[in-house]
Design a protein around this motif. Structure first.
Motif, PDB file in Angstrom:
ATOM      1  N   GLU A  14       0.793  -1.221   0.000  1.00  0.00           N
ATOM      2  CA  GLU A  14       0.000   0.000   0.000  1.00  0.00           C
ATOM      3  C   GLU A  14       0.828   1.276   0.000  1.00  0.00           C
ATOM      4  O   GLU A  14       0.286   2.359  -0.093  1.00  0.00           O
ATOM      5  N   GLY A  15       2.134   1.151   0.118  1.00  0.00           N
ATOM      6  CA  GLY A  15       2.971   2.312   0.328  1.00  0.00           C
ATOM      7  C   GLY A  15       2.849   3.385  -0.726  1.00  0.00           C
ATOM      8  O   GLY A  15       3.099   4.547  -0.464  1.00  0.00           O
ATOM      9  N   GLU A  16       2.480   3.014  -1.947  1.00  0.00           N
ATOM     10  CA  GLU A  16       2.429   3.989  -3.017  1.00  0.00           C
ATOM     11  C   GLU A  16       1.115   4.760  -3.062  1.00  0.00           C
ATOM     12  O   GLU A  16       0.977   5.715  -3.804  1.00  0.00           O
ATOM     13  N   ASP A  17       0.136   4.375  -2.263  1.00  0.00           N
ATOM     14  CA  ASP A  17      -1.172   4.997  -2.350  1.00  0.00           C
ATOM     15  C   ASP A  17      -1.182   6.444  -1.892  1.00  0.00           C
ATOM     16  O   ASP A  17      -2.118   7.176  -2.168  1.00  0.00           O
ATOM     17  N   ASP A  18      -0.150   6.873  -1.148  1.00  0.00           N
ATOM     18  CA  ASP A  18      -0.100   8.244  -0.671  1.00  0.00           C
ATOM     19  C   ASP A  18       0.694   9.159  -1.595  1.00  0.00           C
ATOM     20  O   ASP A  18       0.949  10.301  -1.258  1.00  0.00           O
ATOM     21  N   LEU A  19       1.110   8.651  -2.755  1.00  0.00           N
ATOM     22  CA  LEU A  19       1.888   9.469  -3.674  1.00  0.00           C
ATOM     23  C   LEU A  19       0.985  10.411  -4.454  1.00  0.00           C
ATOM     24  O   LEU A  19      -0.173  10.111  -4.738  1.00  0.00           O
ATOM     25  N   ARG A  20       1.543  11.547  -4.814  1.00  0.00           N
ATOM     26  CA  ARG A  20       0.799  12.553  -5.560  1.00  0.00           C
ATOM     27  C   ARG A  20       1.447  12.787  -6.913  1.00  0.00           C
ATOM     28  O   ARG A  20       2.519  12.291  -7.204  1.00  0.00           O
ATOM     29  N   GLU A  21       0.797  13.566  -7.739  1.00  0.00           N
ATOM     30  CA  GLU A  21       1.328  13.882  -9.050  1.00  0.00           C
ATOM     31  C   GLU A  21       2.613  14.696  -8.911  1.00  0.00           C
ATOM     32  O   GLU A  21       2.887  15.276  -7.868  1.00  0.00           O
ATOM     33  N   PRO A  22       3.428  14.775  -9.973  1.00  0.00           N
ATOM     34  CA  PRO A  22       4.755  15.366  -9.854  1.00  0.00           C
ATOM     35  C   PRO A  22       4.737  16.845  -9.483  1.00  0.00           C
ATOM     36  O   PRO A  22       3.847  17.602  -9.870  1.00  0.00           O
ATOM     37  N   LEU A  23       5.739  17.249  -8.712  1.00  0.00           N
ATOM     38  CA  LEU A  23       6.051  18.644  -8.473  1.00  0.00           C
ATOM     39  C   LEU A  23       7.237  19.019  -9.344  1.00  0.00           C
ATOM     40  O   LEU A  23       7.958  18.155  -9.838  1.00  0.00           O
ATOM     41  N   PRO A  24       7.476  20.298  -9.569  1.00  0.00           N
ATOM     42  CA  PRO A  24       8.603  20.700 -10.418  1.00  0.00           C
ATOM     43  C   PRO A  24       9.937  20.213  -9.862  1.00  0.00           C
ATOM     44  O   PRO A  24      10.173  20.233  -8.659  1.00  0.00           O
ATOM     45  N   VAL A  25      10.802  19.746 -10.742  1.00  0.00           N
ATOM     46  CA  VAL A  25      12.149  19.343 -10.379  1.00  0.00           C
ATOM     47  C   VAL A  25      13.083  20.492 -10.708  1.00  0.00           C
ATOM     48  O   VAL A  25      13.127  20.969 -11.835  1.00  0.00           O
ATOM     49  N   ILE A  26      13.833  20.958  -9.720  1.00  0.00           N
ATOM     50  CA  ILE A  26      14.601  22.194  -9.884  1.00  0.00           C
ATOM     51  C   ILE A  26      15.898  21.971 -10.643  1.00  0.00           C
ATOM     52  O   ILE A  26      16.186  22.642 -11.632  1.00  0.00           O
ATOM     53  N   ASP A  27      16.736  21.035 -10.189  1.00  0.00           N
ATOM     54  CA  ASP A  27      18.031  20.809 -10.823  1.00  0.00           C
ATOM     55  C   ASP A  27      17.857  19.914 -12.039  1.00  0.00           C
ATOM     56  O   ASP A  27      17.481  18.757 -11.924  1.00  0.00           O
ATOM     57  N   GLU A  28      18.148  20.460 -13.232  1.00  0.00           N
ATOM     58  CA  GLU A  28      17.928  19.712 -14.458  1.00  0.00           C
ATOM     59  C   GLU A  28      19.231  19.191 -15.057  1.00  0.00           C
ATOM     60  O   GLU A  28      19.236  18.685 -16.174  1.00  0.00           O
ATOM     61  N   SER A  29      20.347  19.317 -14.343  1.00  0.00           N
ATOM     62  CA  SER A  29      21.618  18.823 -14.868  1.00  0.00           C
ATOM     63  C   SER A  29      21.820  17.340 -14.573  1.00  0.00           C
ATOM     64  O   SER A  29      22.542  16.650 -15.291  1.00  0.00           O
ATOM     65  N   VAL A  30      21.186  16.846 -13.509  1.00  0.00           N
ATOM     66  CA  VAL A  30      21.246  15.433 -13.153  1.00  0.00           C
ATOM     67  C   VAL A  30      19.842  15.008 -12.738  1.00  0.00           C
ATOM     68  O   VAL A  30      19.037  15.835 -12.319  1.00  0.00           O
ATOM     69  N   PRO A  31      19.519  13.736 -12.850  1.00  0.00           N
ATOM     70  CA  PRO A  31      18.182  13.295 -12.442  1.00  0.00           C
ATOM     71  C   PRO A  31      17.981  13.449 -10.943  1.00  0.00           C
ATOM     72  O   PRO A  31      18.923  13.384 -10.160  1.00  0.00           O
ATOM     73  N   ALA A  32      16.739  13.653 -10.556  1.00  0.00           N
ATOM     74  CA  ALA A  32      16.406  13.739  -9.138  1.00  0.00           C
ATOM     75  C   ALA A  32      16.621  12.384  -8.477  1.00  0.00           C
ATOM     76  O   ALA A  32      16.548  11.333  -9.116  1.00  0.00           O
ATOM     77  N   GLU A  33      16.884  12.407  -7.186  1.00  0.00           N
ATOM     78  CA  GLU A  33      16.948  11.161  -6.435  1.00  0.00           C
ATOM     79  C   GLU A  33      15.586  10.477  -6.528  1.00  0.00           C
ATOM     80  O   GLU A  33      14.557  11.138  -6.596  1.00  0.00           O
ATOM     81  N   ARG A  34      15.600   9.149  -6.511  1.00  0.00           N
ATOM     82  CA  ARG A  34      14.337   8.426  -6.714  1.00  0.00           C
ATOM     83  C   ARG A  34      14.459   6.962  -6.319  1.00  0.00           C
ATOM     84  O   ARG A  34      15.551   6.403  -6.259  1.00  0.00           O
ATOM     85  N   SER A  35      13.297   6.351  -6.104  1.00  0.00           N
ATOM     86  CA  SER A  35      13.172   4.909  -5.924  1.00  0.00           C
ATOM     87  C   SER A  35      11.965   4.446  -6.738  1.00  0.00           C
ATOM     88  O   SER A  35      11.093   5.248  -7.093  1.00  0.00           O
ATOM     89  N   GLY A  36      11.907   3.162  -7.018  1.00  0.00           N
ATOM     90  CA  GLY A  36      10.764   2.616  -7.734  1.00  0.00           C
ATOM     91  C   GLY A  36      10.710   2.982  -9.203  1.00  0.00           C
ATOM     92  O   GLY A  36       9.669   2.829  -9.841  1.00  0.00           O
ATOM     93  N   HIS A  37      11.806   3.442  -9.771  1.00  0.00           N
ATOM     94  CA  HIS A  37      11.882   3.804 -11.176  1.00  0.00           C
ATOM     95  C   HIS A  37      12.203   2.560 -12.010  1.00  0.00           C
ATOM     96  O   HIS A  37      12.392   1.463 -11.478  1.00  0.00           O
ATOM     97  N   VAL A  38      12.294   2.735 -13.328  1.00  0.00           N
ATOM     98  CA  VAL A  38      12.772   1.674 -14.213  1.00  0.00           C
ATOM     99  C   VAL A  38      14.004   2.175 -14.940  1.00  0.00           C
ATOM    100  O   VAL A  38      14.199   3.389 -15.117  1.00  0.00           O
ATOM    101  N   ALA A  39      14.851   1.252 -15.351  1.00  0.00           N
ATOM    102  CA  ALA A  39      16.040   1.585 -16.128  1.00  0.00           C
ATOM    103  C   ALA A  39      16.357   0.426 -17.058  1.00  0.00           C
ATOM    104  O   ALA A  39      16.329  -0.739 -16.644  1.00  0.00           O
TER     105      ALA A  39
END
Length: 408
Positions: A14-39
């Motif tokens: 259930e952990g993902e049920d509290d997630l919301r839509e994206p907010l602006p990411v400020i630093d665009e030179s490197v990807p934001a820190e994250r978990s649960g992504h795909v690569a």
């Protein structure tokens, strides 16, 4: 994932049920820190999409990363590039499942702000016009149920999906078990499964093979890797246990085999990575234990000797869970992102955007020569133009972080 001010929900369900839509990411030179992504990788570049991170201000909900961007990492020079995508863009999600076949990224499943999905998308990673366009594919046949945290193998232009956590689907060839803690949710109850589904990429048709042998128990947040005609799966979560069993599915016969190794297995875990390191080895890294401890250990499973061998690494103080791992053509495993602490703890999750590199094969002669030239750059500057053009291009890529694309 629930913020530290709230009671955390179970991370694999259930952990993902509290997630919301994206907010602006400020630093665009490197990807934001994250978990649960795909690569996924084409052997030279890594393509990263999706996932989630902490809200920038304490007390706010965590949020998904922007769905219209792909981050591309050059394994040769360590540079990142952010690319905006177009077309039928998937919803912002975490826990999706991705694979790369012939430089096309295939995305299935995941968890978005309103629950699980079983939509299927494709993205050509090498388009002629330079733009990356998502395409939603309406496949024929009966798809898997909406789910996330499943695994995938690639074999002969087919995608073979296994397990996951999501909504119920009647399946006489596999097992689905409800998670009793999910019945109180606003949405549909969910559970674990050990279903095997095949998508034929020649005609985009779902198939449901009937497997034989002793199949693994239902599970989610496990890790899968393909070696030849075998699809290996290690660990994952089933109810309150994070397992350390190893199985493989023979794609020629669709028979399951439990692997009883010499000397035992690494500790049970979920949210780890399992990557093919060679035609005879798999590389296991990180994860999350039954007693909720993040892991930083690495292991090599040797097929020919049927044993797990501890892998000594320089990242033993950097635990990771729900990260991604991709192999390069140079014999290295690149781990990106993930979380470095206990996601269920009341303090904020320590999501990462660091790249960890594990050399799992001896370096090639060309690689060693290039590194020597770089080391003695000042001494060899006057002679570098004598190198073949493709080697000179690689050197320039190493020398300059903003180097222009080299010609063919």
């Amino acid at each position: 994932m629930a913020d530290g001010n709230e009671q955390p929900l179970d991370e694999e369900e259930e952990g993902e049920d509290d997630l919301r839509e994206p907010l602006p990411v400020i630093d665009e030179s490197v990807p934001a820190e994250r978990s649960g992504h795909v690569a996924v990788t084409d052997g030279q570049r890594i393509f990263v999409w999706g996932g989630y991170k902490n809200a920038p201000v304490r007390g706010f909900y965590d949020f998904y990363l922007p769905r219209d961007e792909i981050w591309i990492y050059d394994m040769g020079n360590g540079n990142w590039q952010r690319v905006k995508t177009k077309g039928e863009i998937p919803l912002s999600m975490s826990g999706s499942c991705a694979a790369c076949v012939d430089k096309v990224l295939y995305l299935f499943g995941g968890h978005h702000a309103h629950g699980n999905t079983n939509m299927f998308y494709m993205l050509n990673l090498n388009p002629r016009d330079g733009d990356l366009f998502w395409e939603k594919v309406d496949c024929k046949g009966i798809p898997p149920s909406p789910k996330d945290k499943l695994g995938v193998w690639t074999y002969k232009n087919k995608l073979v999906y296994f397990g996951g956590y999501g909504y119920y689907q009647e399946d006489t060839a596999g097992t689905f078990e409800f998670d009793e803690t999910s019945f109180g949710n606003a949405g549909l109850p969910r559970g674990w499964n050990n279903h095997v589904h095949v998508l034929n990429l020649d005609n985009f048709t779902w198939e449901r093979p009937v497997t034989t042998g002793k199949s693994p128990s239902p599970r989610a947040a496990h890790a899968c890797a393909t070696v030849g005609n075998r699809g290996y799966v290690f660990g994952g979560r089933y109810r309150d246990s994070r397992m350390n069993d190893l199985y493989y599915l023979n794609f020629s016969t669709w028979e399951w085999h439990e692997v009883i190794t010499q000397g035992g297995n690494p500790t049970g875990r979920s949210w780890h990575s399992l990557t093919q390191a060679s035609s005879d080895s798999l590389f296991l890294f990180g994860g999350f234990t039954t007693d909720k401890q993040p892991l930083s250990d690495a292991w090599i499973y040797r097929l020919s000797t049927n044993e797990w061998i501890p892998f000594m690494n320089n990242h033993s103080e950097k635990p990771r869970l729900w990260h991604t791992a991709c192999a390069s053509k140079e014999g290295e495993i690149f781990v990106f992102g993930g979380c470095a602490n206990n996601l269920l703890a009341h303090h904020r999750a320590a999501h990462s955007n660091e790249v960890l590199v594990f050399p799992v094969q001896p370096k090639s002669l060309v690689r060693l020569c290039l590194e020597t030239v770089i080391l003695f750059k000042e001494m060899l500057t006057s002679s570098m133009d004598c190198l073949p053009k493709h080697l000179l291009c690689k050197l320039h890529q190493r020398f300059a972080s903003n180097n222009n694309t080299c010609g063919s």
